[in-house]
Design a protein around this motif. Sequence first.
Motif, mmCIF file in Angstrom:
data_model
loop_
_atom_site.group_PDB
_atom_site.id
_atom_site.type_symbol
_atom_site.label_atom_id
_atom_site.label_comp_id
_atom_site.label_asym_id
_atom_site.label_seq_id
_atom_site.Cartn_x
_atom_site.Cartn_y
_atom_site.Cartn_z
ATOM 1 N N THR A 90 -7.890 8.910 12.231
ATOM 2 C CA THR A 90 -8.510 10.216 12.038
ATOM 3 C C THR A 90 -7.821 10.882 10.854
ATOM 4 O OG1 THR A 90 -6.920 11.267 13.507
ATOM 5 C CG2 THR A 90 -8.988 10.487 14.514
ATOM 6 N N LEU A 91 -8.433 11.920 10.313
ATOM 7 C CA LEU A 91 -7.765 12.710 9.280
ATOM 8 C C LEU A 91 -6.522 13.376 9.866
ATOM 9 C CD1 LEU A 91 -10.889 14.372 7.599
ATOM 10 C CD2 LEU A 91 -9.622 12.334 6.847
ATOM 11 N N THR A 92 -6.613 13.761 11.126
ATOM 12 C CA THR A 92 -5.511 14.412 11.816
ATOM 13 C C THR A 92 -4.270 13.525 11.867
ATOM 14 O OG1 THR A 92 -7.076 15.666 13.170
ATOM 15 C CG2 THR A 92 -4.837 15.474 14.021
ATOM 16 N N ALA A 93 -4.448 12.228 12.086
ATOM 17 C CA ALA A 93 -3.315 11.308 12.249
ATOM 18 C C ALA A 93 -2.898 10.626 10.946
ATOM 19 C CB ALA A 93 -3.665 10.254 13.295
ATOM 20 N N ARG A 94 -3.528 10.980 9.867
ATOM 21 C CA ARG A 94 -3.257 10.339 8.568
ATOM 22 C C ARG A 94 -1.767 10.346 8.211
ATOM 23 N NH1 ARG A 94 -6.971 12.231 3.694
ATOM 24 N NH2 ARG A 94 -7.132 10.180 2.741
ATOM 25 N N CYS A 95 -1.111 11.474 8.309
ATOM 26 C CA CYS A 95 0.314 11.575 7.961
ATOM 27 C C CYS A 95 1.186 10.795 8.941
ATOM 28 C CB CYS A 95 0.753 13.034 7.895
ATOM 29 S SG CYS A 95 0.034 13.921 6.511
ATOM 30 N N PHE A 96 0.794 10.749 10.197
ATOM 31 C CA PHE A 96 1.537 9.995 11.207
ATOM 32 C C PHE A 96 1.643 8.525 10.806
ATOM 33 C CE2 PHE A 96 1.158 7.200 14.953
ATOM 34 C CZ PHE A 96 2.377 7.455 15.567
ATOM 35 N N TYR A 97 0.511 7.919 10.461
ATOM 36 C CA TYR A 97 0.535 6.500 10.090
ATOM 37 C C TYR A 97 1.312 6.295 8.786
ATOM 38 C CZ TYR A 97 -2.602 5.481 13.912
ATOM 39 O OH TYR A 97 -3.124 5.340 15.170
ATOM 40 N N ALA A 98 1.141 7.174 7.829
ATOM 41 C CA ALA A 98 1.870 7.051 6.557
ATOM 42 C C ALA A 98 3.384 7.135 6.802
ATOM 43 C CB ALA A 98 1.415 8.125 5.577
ATOM 44 N N ARG A 99 3.821 8.067 7.659
ATOM 45 C CA ARG A 99 5.255 8.199 7.974
ATOM 46 C C ARG A 99 5.816 6.956 8.647
ATOM 47 N NH1 ARG A 99 3.826 13.206 9.988
ATOM 48 N NH2 ARG A 99 4.026 12.437 12.113
ATOM 49 N N ASN A 100 4.950 6.204 9.299
ATOM 50 C CA ASN A 100 5.391 5.027 10.040
ATOM 51 C C ASN A 100 5.146 3.720 9.294
ATOM 52 O OD1 ASN A 100 6.496 5.778 12.848
ATOM 53 N ND2 ASN A 100 4.784 7.171 12.529
ATOM 54 N N GLY A 101 5.006 3.821 7.973
ATOM 55 C CA GLY A 101 4.958 2.625 7.140
ATOM 56 C C GLY A 101 3.599 1.992 6.945
ATOM 57 N N TYR A 102 2.534 2.669 7.346
ATOM 58 C CA TYR A 102 1.187 2.134 7.157
ATOM 59 C C TYR A 102 0.693 2.519 5.765
ATOM 60 C CZ TYR A 102 0.998 0.609 11.956
ATOM 61 O OH TYR A 102 1.251 -0.055 13.123
ATOM 62 N N ILE A 103 -0.018 1.607 5.144
ATOM 63 C CA ILE A 103 -0.523 1.808 3.791
ATOM 64 C C ILE A 103 -1.978 2.257 3.867
ATOM 65 C CG2 ILE A 103 -0.948 0.720 1.540
ATOM 66 C CD1 ILE A 103 2.046 0.900 2.440
ATOM 67 N N GLU A 104 -2.236 3.376 3.205
ATOM 68 C CA GLU A 104 -3.583 3.960 3.226
ATOM 69 C C GLU A 104 -4.530 3.177 2.336
ATOM 70 O OE1 GLU A 104 -5.696 8.227 2.205
ATOM 71 O OE2 GLU A 104 -3.617 8.226 2.897
ATOM 72 N N GLY A 105 -5.726 2.956 2.853
ATOM 73 C CA GLY A 105 -6.775 2.280 2.098
ATOM 74 C C GLY A 105 -7.953 3.216 1.886
ATOM 75 N N ALA A 106 -9.119 2.693 2.013
ATOM 76 C CA ALA A 106 -10.352 3.448 1.760
ATOM 77 C C ALA A 106 -10.675 4.388 2.921
ATOM 78 C CB ALA A 106 -11.502 2.473 1.559
ATOM 79 N N THR A 107 -11.587 5.293 2.662
ATOM 80 C CA THR A 107 -12.134 6.121 3.730
ATOM 81 C C THR A 107 -13.438 5.483 4.192
ATOM 82 O OG1 THR A 107 -13.302 7.548 2.191
ATOM 83 C CG2 THR A 107 -11.104 8.258 2.870
ATOM 84 N N ALA A 108 -13.793 5.770 5.427
ATOM 85 C CA ALA A 108 -15.018 5.198 5.990
ATOM 86 C C ALA A 108 -15.562 6.145 7.051
ATOM 87 C CB ALA A 108 -14.730 3.840 6.601
#
Length: 172
Positions: free
Chosen positions: A122-140
């Motif tokens: 979700t947009l809400t959890a975007r920063c959570f995943y980034a802080r935990n080492g996940y790499i952001e890709g495309a939006t869908a």
Amino acid sequence: MTIAIRTAEPDDAKDACDVLRRSISECCEDDHRHDAEVLAAWLGNKTPENVRCWFGAQANHSMVAIVDDRLAGVAVMTRQGRIVLFYVAPESRHIGAGKAMLQALETQARNWGLASLQVTSTLTARCFYARNGYIEGATAKTSYGAEGVLFSKRLVASYPQKPACRCNLAAG
């Protein structure tokens, strides 16, 4: 405060469903923007019966976070390494329950021999995943009509090497 992560059980379905519905309704306002149609579509399959089925499916690994003896988070990951459900109760955000649950999923994925995990956030959890080492890709667009963000995380330092081609040796 104590946080425990464990495998979800069928008897957790009702409380887990409550966490899902409250998290979506109360925490994901940037995603549903109070659009009744989007919210109804998103919540439509979040029933105790469906959650019980998701927990029981052999293709899934389901976990719950327990904070001070109350179910405070729920996550479901497929054996292919897709996190398909990940929500924390509104009152349990920012205390480490989500991070502990995510680390437990990553450990399970490594135990299965998976090299990476994927999630549509979700947009809400975007920063959570980034802080935990996940790499952001495309939006869908999600199936319920909101914007989602694709994330992935590599779980191994390097991928296994394929054996060298020995085609030329046979041609001699």
